[in-house]
Design a protein around this motif. Structure first.
Motif, PDB file in Angstrom:
ATOM      1  N   GLY A  27       5.238  -2.310  14.850  1.00 52.51           N
ATOM      2  CA  GLY A  27       5.179  -2.539  16.291  1.00 52.51           C
ATOM      3  C   GLY A  27       4.036  -1.794  16.961  1.00 52.51           C
ATOM      4  N   ARG A  28       3.355  -0.957  16.196  1.00 55.63           N
ATOM      5  CA  ARG A  28       2.222  -0.224  16.753  1.00 55.63           C
ATOM      6  C   ARG A  28       1.029  -1.159  16.888  1.00 55.63           C
ATOM      7  NH1 ARG A  28       2.892   5.841  14.310  1.00 55.63           N
ATOM      8  NH2 ARG A  28       5.033   6.042  15.047  1.00 55.63           N
ATOM      9  N   ARG A  29       0.316  -0.976  17.967  1.00 55.82           N
ATOM     10  CA  ARG A  29      -0.829  -1.826  18.294  1.00 55.82           C
ATOM     11  C   ARG A  29      -1.757  -1.965  17.093  1.00 55.82           C
ATOM     12  NH1 ARG A  29      -4.708   0.441  22.842  1.00 55.82           N
ATOM     13  NH2 ARG A  29      -4.214   2.170  21.493  1.00 55.82           N
ATOM     14  N   TRP A  30      -2.071  -3.178  16.712  1.00 57.17           N
ATOM     15  CA  TRP A  30      -3.017  -3.562  15.669  1.00 57.17           C
ATOM     16  C   TRP A  30      -2.478  -3.477  14.240  1.00 57.17           C
ATOM     17  CZ3 TRP A  30      -6.948  -6.294  17.289  1.00 57.17           C
ATOM     18  CH2 TRP A  30      -7.466  -6.059  18.560  1.00 57.17           C
ATOM     19  N   SER A  31      -1.325  -2.896  13.995  1.00 57.98           N
ATOM     20  CA  SER A  31      -0.835  -2.744  12.620  1.00 57.98           C
ATOM     21  C   SER A  31      -0.672  -4.088  11.914  1.00 57.98           C
ATOM     22  CB  SER A  31       0.490  -1.977  12.582  1.00 57.98           C
ATOM     23  OG  SER A  31       0.280  -0.636  12.930  1.00 57.98           O
ATOM     24  N   LEU A  32       0.012  -5.006  12.545  1.00 59.90           N
ATOM     25  CA  LEU A  32       0.211  -6.319  11.917  1.00 59.90           C
ATOM     26  C   LEU A  32      -1.105  -7.078  11.786  1.00 59.90           C
ATOM     27  CD1 LEU A  32       3.578  -7.466  13.477  1.00 59.90           C
ATOM     28  CD2 LEU A  32       3.151  -6.803  11.107  1.00 59.90           C
ATOM     29  N   ARG A  33      -1.985  -6.902  12.736  1.00 60.49           N
ATOM     30  CA  ARG A  33      -3.288  -7.577  12.663  1.00 60.49           C
ATOM     31  C   ARG A  33      -4.079  -7.084  11.457  1.00 60.49           C
ATOM     32  NH1 ARG A  33      -6.903 -10.179  16.253  1.00 60.49           N
ATOM     33  NH2 ARG A  33      -8.613 -10.911  14.950  1.00 60.49           N
ATOM     34  N   PRO A  77     -12.005   3.048  -4.400  1.00 59.76           N
ATOM     35  CA  PRO A  77     -13.089   4.013  -4.582  1.00 59.76           C
ATOM     36  C   PRO A  77     -14.352   3.676  -3.781  1.00 59.76           C
ATOM     37  CG  PRO A  77     -12.078   3.527  -6.685  1.00 59.76           C
ATOM     38  CD  PRO A  77     -11.466   2.584  -5.675  1.00 59.76           C
ATOM     39  N   ASP A  78     -14.590   2.397  -3.517  1.00 60.87           N
ATOM     40  CA  ASP A  78     -15.775   2.010  -2.737  1.00 60.87           C
ATOM     41  C   ASP A  78     -15.514   2.053  -1.226  1.00 60.87           C
ATOM     42  OD1 ASP A  78     -14.244  -0.247  -2.249  1.00 60.87           O
ATOM     43  OD2 ASP A  78     -15.609  -1.642  -3.233  1.00 60.87           O
ATOM     44  N   SER A  79     -14.396   2.651  -0.819  1.00 63.72           N
ATOM     45  CA  SER A  79     -13.995   2.871   0.582  1.00 63.72           C
ATOM     46  C   SER A  79     -13.403   1.657   1.274  1.00 63.72           C
ATOM     47  CB  SER A  79     -15.151   3.434   1.425  1.00 63.72           C
ATOM     48  OG  SER A  79     -15.525   4.689   0.933  1.00 63.72           O
ATOM     49  N   ARG A  80     -13.320   0.502   0.610  1.00 61.24           N
ATOM     50  CA  ARG A  80     -12.678  -0.647   1.230  1.00 61.24           C
ATOM     51  C   ARG A  80     -11.163  -0.438   1.210  1.00 61.24           C
ATOM     52  NH1 ARG A  80     -14.175  -5.683  -1.910  1.00 61.24           N
ATOM     53  NH2 ARG A  80     -13.851  -4.217  -3.605  1.00 61.24           N
ATOM     54  N   TYR A  81     -10.479  -1.179   2.078  1.00 62.72           N
ATOM     55  CA  TYR A  81      -9.025  -1.120   2.176  1.00 62.72           C
ATOM     56  C   TYR A  81      -8.453  -2.409   1.632  1.00 62.72           C
ATOM     57  CZ  TYR A  81      -9.995   2.753   5.268  1.00 62.72           C
ATOM     58  OH  TYR A  81     -10.445   3.944   5.780  1.00 62.72           O
ATOM     59  N   GLU A  82      -7.298  -2.290   0.976  1.00 64.82           N
ATOM     60  CA  GLU A  82      -6.598  -3.488   0.515  1.00 64.82           C
ATOM     61  C   GLU A  82      -5.097  -3.262   0.587  1.00 64.82           C
ATOM     62  OE1 GLU A  82      -7.396  -4.706  -3.486  1.00 64.82           O
ATOM     63  OE2 GLU A  82      -6.555  -2.887  -4.345  1.00 64.82           O
ATOM     64  N   LEU A  83      -4.371  -4.361   0.566  1.00 64.64           N
ATOM     65  CA  LEU A  83      -2.919  -4.287   0.601  1.00 64.64           C
ATOM     66  C   LEU A  83      -2.384  -3.778  -0.726  1.00 64.64           C
ATOM     67  CD1 LEU A  83      -2.140  -7.748   2.268  1.00 64.64           C
ATOM     68  CD2 LEU A  83      -2.147  -5.497   3.371  1.00 64.64           C
ATOM     69  N   THR A  84      -1.332  -2.974  -0.668  1.00 64.60           N
ATOM     70  CA  THR A  84      -0.598  -2.569  -1.859  1.00 64.60           C
ATOM     71  C   THR A  84       0.419  -3.667  -2.158  1.00 64.60           C
ATOM     72  OG1 THR A  84       1.134  -1.478  -0.585  1.00 64.60           O
ATOM     73  CG2 THR A  84      -0.792  -0.121  -1.220  1.00 64.60           C
ATOM     74  N   PRO A  85       1.154  -3.585  -3.263  1.00 65.10           N
ATOM     75  CA  PRO A  85       2.227  -4.568  -3.475  1.00 65.10           C
ATOM     76  C   PRO A  85       3.214  -4.600  -2.299  1.00 65.10           C
ATOM     77  CG  PRO A  85       1.749  -3.480  -5.547  1.00 65.10           C
ATOM     78  CD  PRO A  85       0.941  -2.758  -4.478  1.00 65.10           C
ATOM     79  N   LEU A  86       3.561  -3.446  -1.738  1.00 70.01           N
ATOM     80  CA  LEU A  86       4.432  -3.429  -0.556  1.00 70.01           C
ATOM     81  C   LEU A  86       3.748  -4.095   0.635  1.00 70.01           C
ATOM     82  CD1 LEU A  86       5.956   0.166  -0.640  1.00 70.01           C
ATOM     83  CD2 LEU A  86       7.196  -1.991  -0.892  1.00 70.01           C
ATOM     84  N   GLY A  87       2.461  -3.880   0.761  1.00 70.82           N
ATOM     85  CA  GLY A  87       1.701  -4.506   1.840  1.00 70.82           C
ATOM     86  C   GLY A  87       1.671  -6.016   1.708  1.00 70.82           C
ATOM     87  N   HIS A  88       1.525  -6.509   0.462  1.00 69.63           N
ATOM     88  CA  HIS A  88       1.555  -7.962   0.240  1.00 69.63           C
ATOM     89  C   HIS A  88       2.920  -8.523   0.622  1.00 69.63           C
ATOM     90  CE1 HIS A  88      -2.335  -8.903  -1.474  1.00 69.63           C
ATOM     91  NE2 HIS A  88      -2.268  -7.786  -2.181  1.00 69.63           N
ATOM     92  N   GLU A  89       3.989  -7.789   0.293  1.00 71.74           N
ATOM     93  CA  GLU A  89       5.325  -8.244   0.683  1.00 71.74           C
ATOM     94  C   GLU A  89       5.463  -8.297   2.201  1.00 71.74           C
ATOM     95  OE1 GLU A  89       8.784  -6.493  -1.175  1.00 71.74           O
ATOM     96  OE2 GLU A  89       7.559  -5.930  -2.911  1.00 71.74           O
ATOM     97  N   ALA A  90       4.978  -7.260   2.872  1.00 71.62           N
ATOM     98  CA  ALA A  90       5.047  -7.239   4.336  1.00 71.62           C
ATOM     99  C   ALA A  90       4.224  -8.368   4.931  1.00 71.62           C
ATOM    100  CB  ALA A  90       4.568  -5.881   4.867  1.00 71.62           C
ATOM    101  N   ARG A  91       3.042  -8.596   4.398  1.00 71.26           N
ATOM    102  CA  ARG A  91       2.179  -9.671   4.882  1.00 71.26           C
ATOM    103  C   ARG A  91       2.836 -11.021   4.635  1.00 71.26           C
ATOM    104  NH1 ARG A  91       0.605 -13.505   6.310  1.00 71.26           N
ATOM    105  NH2 ARG A  91      -0.281 -14.335   4.451  1.00 71.26           N
ATOM    106  N   HIS A  92       3.443 -11.163   3.480  1.00 71.73           N
ATOM    107  CA  HIS A  92       4.131 -12.418   3.173  1.00 71.73           C
ATOM    108  C   HIS A  92       5.296 -12.647   4.148  1.00 71.73           C
ATOM    109  CE1 HIS A  92       5.322 -15.777   0.692  1.00 71.73           C
ATOM    110  NE2 HIS A  92       6.542 -15.307   0.671  1.00 71.73           N
ATOM    111  N   ALA A  93       5.916 -11.568   4.574  1.00 74.48           N
ATOM    112  CA  ALA A  93       7.025 -11.686   5.527  1.00 74.48           C
ATOM    113  C   ALA A  93       6.550 -12.191   6.885  1.00 74.48           C
ATOM    114  CB  ALA A  93       7.731 -10.338   5.675  1.00 74.48           C
ATOM    115  N   GLN A  94       5.259 -12.121   7.164  1.00 74.92           N
ATOM    116  CA  GLN A  94       4.708 -12.640   8.424  1.00 74.92           C
ATOM    117  C   GLN A  94       4.657 -14.165   8.432  1.00 74.92           C
ATOM    118  OE1 GLN A  94       0.933 -10.410   8.271  1.00 74.92           O
ATOM    119  NE2 GLN A  94       1.404  -9.762  10.351  1.00 74.92           N
ATOM    120  N   ASN A  95       4.656 -14.782   7.262  1.00 78.08           N
ATOM    121  CA  ASN A  95       4.497 -16.242   7.206  1.00 78.08           C
ATOM    122  C   ASN A  95       5.535 -17.011   8.019  1.00 78.08           C
ATOM    123  OD1 ASN A  95       2.191 -16.038   5.688  1.00 78.08           O
ATOM    124  ND2 ASN A  95       3.231 -16.328   3.738  1.00 78.08           N
TER     125      ASN A  95
END
Length: 141
Positions: A27-33, A77-95
């Motif tokens: 619910g924090r601003r920008w988190s879901l985005r 290691p190259d400083s980029r961000y990516e979803l973890t397995p939990l993050g993929h589950e959360a993102r999938h829950a947005q569908n």
């Protein structure tokens, strides 16, 4: 503000129930985005900021820190961000919410209903199914 964690009081709840902690985190601003924008793969800070409508650097850093602490994203290691397995589950829950939003837009404005940036999110096979057509499962907190 501390990163919400199950078992600890969070905004709107003293119980620390996992659902309440998740609602506080997302619910924090920008988190879901941020989760939405990382759906296609890893992004660096600046490209992610661009995709998030040039949100302020300070807010971006705060949200990334919270999502890292919550183990929803991780930094490569190259400083980029990516979803973890939990993050993929959360993102999938947005569908389901994204599909509902598409139906809502169509109901409110049938002429301009296609306001989505992701056509797959607006596909509707059945309101109670996930992308692959399997029934959604409810889980207790």
């Amino acid at each position: 503000m501390a990163t919400p964690r199950p078992g600890n009081p969070v905004r709107g709840s003293t119980t620390g129930r996992p659902l309440m902690a998740a609602l506080d985190l997302f619910g924090r601003r920008w988190s879901l985005r941020i989760l939405w924008e990382l759906r296609a793969g890893p992004l660096g800070f600046r490209p992610l900021q661009k995709r998030c409508d040039d949100m302020s650097s300070s807010v971006m850093r705060q949200r990334l820190t919270e999502l890292l602490d919550a183990q929803v994203i991780h930094q490569l290691p190259d400083s980029r961000y990516e979803l973890t397995p939990l993050g993929h589950e959360a993102r999938h829950a947005q569908n389901p919410l994204a599909r509902w939003a598409g139906r809502w837009a169509a109901a409110i404005d049938p002429q301009g209903a296609d306001h989505t940036d992701d056509q797959s999110a607006s596909r509707v096979s059945h309101p109670d199914t996930v992308d692959d057509g399997t029934p959604e499962r409810d889980s207790a907190d």
